[in-house]
Design a protein around this motif. Sequence first.
Motif, mmCIF file in Angstrom:
data_model
loop_
_atom_site.group_PDB
_atom_site.id
_atom_site.type_symbol
_atom_site.label_atom_id
_atom_site.label_comp_id
_atom_site.label_asym_id
_atom_site.label_seq_id
_atom_site.Cartn_x
_atom_site.Cartn_y
_atom_site.Cartn_z
ATOM 1 N N GLN A 77 0.872 -1.301 -0.085
ATOM 2 C CA GLN A 77 -0.112 -0.034 -0.043
ATOM 3 C C GLN A 77 0.761 1.246 0.176
ATOM 4 O O GLN A 77 0.535 2.165 -0.752
ATOM 5 N N ASN A 78 1.910 1.113 0.703
ATOM 6 C CA ASN A 78 2.725 2.419 0.785
ATOM 7 C C ASN A 78 3.444 2.617 -0.537
ATOM 8 O O ASN A 78 3.659 3.829 -1.014
ATOM 9 N N SER A 79 3.839 1.453 -1.066
ATOM 10 C CA SER A 79 4.173 1.638 -2.527
ATOM 11 C C SER A 79 3.517 2.000 -3.492
ATOM 12 O O SER A 79 3.820 3.048 -4.335
ATOM 13 N N PHE A 80 2.177 1.623 -3.396
ATOM 14 C CA PHE A 80 1.116 2.253 -4.534
ATOM 15 C C PHE A 80 1.168 3.704 -4.068
ATOM 16 O O PHE A 80 0.912 4.562 -5.104
ATOM 17 N N GLN A 81 1.052 4.242 -2.956
ATOM 18 C CA GLN A 81 0.850 5.592 -2.728
ATOM 19 C C GLN A 81 2.054 6.432 -3.166
ATOM 20 O O GLN A 81 1.687 7.594 -3.708
ATOM 21 N N GLN A 82 2.993 5.822 -2.913
ATOM 22 C CA GLN A 82 4.337 6.562 -3.313
ATOM 23 C C GLN A 82 4.608 6.720 -5.028
ATOM 24 O O GLN A 82 5.042 7.927 -5.521
ATOM 25 N N PHE A 83 4.087 5.742 -5.662
ATOM 26 C CA PHE A 83 4.133 5.616 -6.958
ATOM 27 C C PHE A 83 3.019 6.417 -7.593
ATOM 28 O O PHE A 83 3.106 6.435 -8.861
ATOM 29 N N ARG A 87 -1.885 10.809 -8.487
ATOM 30 C CA ARG A 87 -2.940 10.827 -7.402
ATOM 31 C C ARG A 87 -4.395 10.425 -8.161
ATOM 32 O O ARG A 87 -5.391 10.703 -7.602
ATOM 33 N N SER A 88 -4.124 9.474 -9.326
ATOM 34 C CA SER A 88 -5.184 9.121 -10.036
ATOM 35 C C SER A 88 -6.078 7.750 -9.442
ATOM 36 O O SER A 88 -7.308 7.422 -9.639
ATOM 37 N N GLY A 89 -5.373 7.464 -8.451
ATOM 38 C CA GLY A 89 -5.799 6.010 -7.863
ATOM 39 C C GLY A 89 -5.561 4.851 -8.405
ATOM 40 O O GLY A 89 -5.959 3.741 -8.388
ATOM 41 N N LEU A 91 -2.037 2.799 -10.976
ATOM 42 C CA LEU A 91 -0.773 3.054 -11.236
ATOM 43 C C LEU A 91 -0.803 2.620 -12.881
ATOM 44 O O LEU A 91 -1.147 1.712 -13.360
ATOM 45 N N ASP A 92 -0.120 3.551 -13.759
ATOM 46 C CA ASP A 92 -0.064 3.442 -15.004
ATOM 47 C C ASP A 92 1.104 2.344 -15.258
ATOM 48 O O ASP A 92 2.066 2.381 -14.358
ATOM 49 N N PRO A 93 1.700 1.788 -16.525
ATOM 50 C CA PRO A 93 2.695 0.900 -16.652
ATOM 51 C C PRO A 93 3.989 1.430 -16.327
ATOM 52 O O PRO A 93 4.786 0.571 -15.520
ATOM 53 N N GLY A 94 4.282 2.901 -16.351
ATOM 54 C CA GLY A 94 5.471 3.347 -16.091
ATOM 55 C C GLY A 94 5.539 3.332 -14.532
ATOM 56 O O GLY A 94 6.630 3.074 -13.849
ATOM 57 N N GLU A 95 4.725 3.751 -13.752
ATOM 58 C CA GLU A 95 4.445 3.783 -12.315
ATOM 59 C C GLU A 95 4.725 2.282 -11.962
ATOM 60 O O GLU A 95 5.223 2.100 -10.810
ATOM 61 N N VAL A 96 3.894 1.574 -12.344
ATOM 62 C CA VAL A 96 4.066 -0.190 -11.979
ATOM 63 C C VAL A 96 5.248 -0.403 -12.172
ATOM 64 O O VAL A 96 6.209 -1.097 -11.263
#
Length: 172
Positions: A77-83, A87-89, A91-96
Amino acid sequence: MATSQQDMQLKAWFDAIDVDRSGRLDAKELQRALQMGNLNFGLNDVDQMVRAFDTDNSRTLGFGEFSRLHYFLVNVQNSFQQFDRDRSGKLDPGEVMQALHQAGFQLDHPAMMAMISKFDPDNSGSLSLDEYIRSCLFLQTGARVFGAFDPQRTGQVHLSFNQFVYAASHVG
């Protein structure tokens, strides 16, 4: 690292959700606990979580196993929030890719896109938090199963069909 106060709070939570007082959580008990934390997963997904952290093959979690799962979920969850920088809710492929690299997974682009496709049922091309959790769980379980077939850590395995079926049934 958890403090003893955090461990005591986690143990109290574990005891509260262990409704049958067995000292172990089954998938249904864990599912209710996750729902209290606004993480809504189907029973199959929760069973996969249990199997991923169940070290004695009981299909239940003792406190130590539950604690490892808890910290895994907190880290994801922290990783998700960081990347999720926009703040779209999702993760796009680059963020993943960036999040997975930070977590130690070095996937090439085709493998990452295949994984995103597997965990993206609405075909949006991005992953929501629950989809990202499922993908991280898949990767963690996959890495553990792969490692069992790669004791020298060469990064390659050769499997018979029976071994493949065994491995695939343990990954999800």
